[in-house]
Scaffold this active site. Structure first.
Site, PDB file in Angstrom:
ATOM      1  N   CYS A  71       0.800  -1.233   0.000  1.00 46.01           N
ATOM      2  CA  CYS A  71       0.000   0.000   0.000  1.00 46.01           C
ATOM      3  C   CYS A  71       0.827   1.275   0.000  1.00 46.01           C
ATOM      4  O   CYS A  71       0.739   2.094  -0.920  1.00 46.01           O
ATOM      5  CB  CYS A  71      -0.922   0.004   1.223  1.00 46.01           C
ATOM      6  SG  CYS A  71      -1.986  -1.447   1.390  1.00 46.01           S
ATOM      7  N   HIS A 127      -2.591   6.809   4.351  1.00 40.73           N
ATOM      8  CA  HIS A 127      -1.516   5.832   4.553  1.00 40.73           C
ATOM      9  C   HIS A 127      -0.145   6.322   4.092  1.00 40.73           C
ATOM     10  O   HIS A 127       0.694   5.547   3.648  1.00 40.73           O
ATOM     11  CB  HIS A 127      -1.857   4.495   3.879  1.00 40.73           C
ATOM     12  CG  HIS A 127      -1.221   3.321   4.569  1.00 40.73           C
ATOM     13  ND1 HIS A 127      -1.220   2.034   4.049  1.00 40.73           N
ATOM     14  CD2 HIS A 127      -0.549   3.225   5.754  1.00 40.73           C
ATOM     15  CE1 HIS A 127      -0.588   1.222   4.868  1.00 40.73           C
ATOM     16  NE2 HIS A 127      -0.181   1.913   5.910  1.00 40.73           N
TER      17      HIS A 127
END
Length: 488
Positions: A71, A127
């Site tokens: 990610c 993130h």
């Protein structure tokens, strides 16, 4: 004759004036979390994705498109146009208590688009760090943020490790407990579209929560896939279904708001699926957190009326870093920074060979820093060929709906071989996209040449920005009732 020429001149002047006054296209960038190659209808899946299928079919399917295997690395590459080795994001992801973030010395894609007059909004997962205010989305180029800072959270409570993680800009969102995350994010995306002033261009970044674990979905969606006997796969299918529905709602909003005719829609995965959460990349080898094709080959396409072509498949090599220069070019900007990304707009528009000839998938080798993540090794793609060095072995994971009775997910490798580290492997990905025929023994010269390119990239490698968890992160979360920046 003079009257005809005069009329032509008037029409031409009007056209030039219209083009000069026309705003750049609206850009909607959809990033789907942990979506497997075999999770989409247009790749043959039993999972229903009618909205995605139609958008892909109407646009340009990117059939030779690559992302990073995790990610944070993919998101950092997208936001900066740089390989993770040049950012320090090449190993693992940012965990909630780690004082890490996307380096502040790199200009971001929304910052570049703002310079061209774009309104910039993010709805969903960030993130890329939040330990200081300087690292949160609204300080990295976005006008607004509605979503969560961390990498994964409960889809209904919006908690991560016992603490809430849900923000509306700087405000903690406390009234969405019980609302399925993707539904809340879709509602905000639709509201953002309808509130947008169409006289200026819109950049809407939608990094969806789905289909990342925990594996959760409303029962009525799970029931639609009762024919899938494996519970995890069945719930994962429901999560994909909800994500596809969300995309349909977003495109409908763009149409009703009068923005669609001037919109470019980009769809991308952030990495491959992972079978423990129900995602499968079959027939590709490997999965999330690996440098095999199942980890890095991304499902992607461009669509919408402003797509450069329609109803075609593009086989040119493309990497997630390429969106930065490509979209900035489309917006009318120019590149100032040194980038790893390549502007592919003209190649997509003219259906010509990609100007990109190689991709550094990653250089991730052991370092003297404690980490919870498995090291991925090294992988380099050069034209048709892919070199892997010191990579953990991986197999072909067959989704439950394709297995014969009594057959497990693994195909072709025993448990002993799965523990191996492959020192050297070479594949012709064009001829062998499922990575079944190692050519390293047959073509040692190619191996040596590609190793030299790896050495070249090692010369510019930035050490990973890995740091230990900071106890102040939890103390601040306790104080605020939510994950929050903890350093000034």
């Amino acid at each position: 004759m003079w009257h005809i020429n005069a009329l032509s001149l008037v029409l031409l002047s009007a056209q030039i004036l219209s083009e000069a006054n026309a705003i750049p296209p609206h850009i909607v960038f959809i990033l789907v979390d942990d979506l497997g190659w075999f999770d989409l209808g247009y790749h043959g899946s039993v999972i229903r994705t009618p909205n995605i299928n139609q958008l892909a079919g109407d646009g340009i399917i990117l059939d030779n498109y690559y992302v990073q295997p995790l990610c944070t690395p993919t998101r950092s590459a997208l936001m900066t146009g740089k390989y993770p080795i040049h950012l320090g994001t090449q190993h693992g992801v940012i965990l909630p208590g780690q004082p890490m973030g996307l380096p502040l010395d790199s200009s971001t894609l929304p910052e570049q688009l703002k310079q061209q007059g774009y309104a910039t909004h993010i709805v969903g997962k960030w993130h890329l760090g939040f330990y200081k205010e300087d690292f949160v989305p609204t300080k990295r180029g976005f006008d607004s943020f509605y979503g969560y800072y961390c990498g994964a959270e409960d889809h209904f409570t919006h908690n991560v490790l016992g603490f809430l993680d849900f923000r509306d800009n700087d405000l903690i969102v406390k009234d969405q407990k019980g609302t399925y995350g993707t539904r809340a994010f879709t509602k905000r995306a639709v509201d953002t579209i309808h509130r947008h002033n169409s006289s200026s261009p819109l950049f809407l970044y939608l990094p969806f929560q789905n289909v990342h674990g925990p594996v959760q979905a409303p029962p009525e969606y799970i029931d639609k896939y009762s024919f899938i006997k494996d519970k995890t796969r069945r719930t994962h299918a429901a999560m994909v279904d909800i994500m596809d529905e969300a995309i349909g709602n977003v495109t409908s909003a763009l149409k009703s708001a009068g923005l669609w005719e001037n919109t470019l829609l980009v769809f991308s995965t952030d990495n491959g699926g992972i079978h423990t959460a129900g995602g499968y990349n079959y027939p590709l080898r490997g999965e999330k957190n690996t440098l095999w094709e199942g980890g890095v080959r991304g499902a992607g396409f461009v669509s919408g009326p402003m797509a450069p072509r329609h109803g075609m498949i593009y086989n040119g090599l493309m990497h997630v870093t390429d969106w930065y220069p490509t979209l900035v070019h489309l917006a009318g900007g120019s590149m100032q920074d040194s980038l790893d990304g390549v502007d592919l707009w003209d190649a997509l528009k003219q259906d010509t060979a990609s100007p990109r000839k190689e991709i550094l998938h990653n250089i991730d080798l052991k370092i003297d820093v404690p980490t919870a993540f498995v090291f991925e090794g090294v992988a380099l793609r050069s034209r048709d060929m892919k070199l892997l060095l010191k990579v953990p072995n991986a197999t072909w994971l067959v989704p439950p709906e394709l297995r014969e009775p009594g057959i497990t997910a693994n195909e072709g490798l025993g448990s002993a071989k799965m523990q191996e580290v492959i020192e050297v492997a070479l594949y012709n990905i064009t001829a062998d996209p499922t990575e079944r025929h190692d050519l390293s023994g047959k073509f040692p010269d190619i191996v040596n040449e590609m190793k030299k390119r790896v050495d070249f990239y090692r010369g510019g490698l930035v050490p990973p920005i890995i740091k230990k968890n900071d106890p102040k992160a939890v103390l601040t979360a306790i104080k605020n009732g939510a994950w929050s920046p903890w350093e000034t």
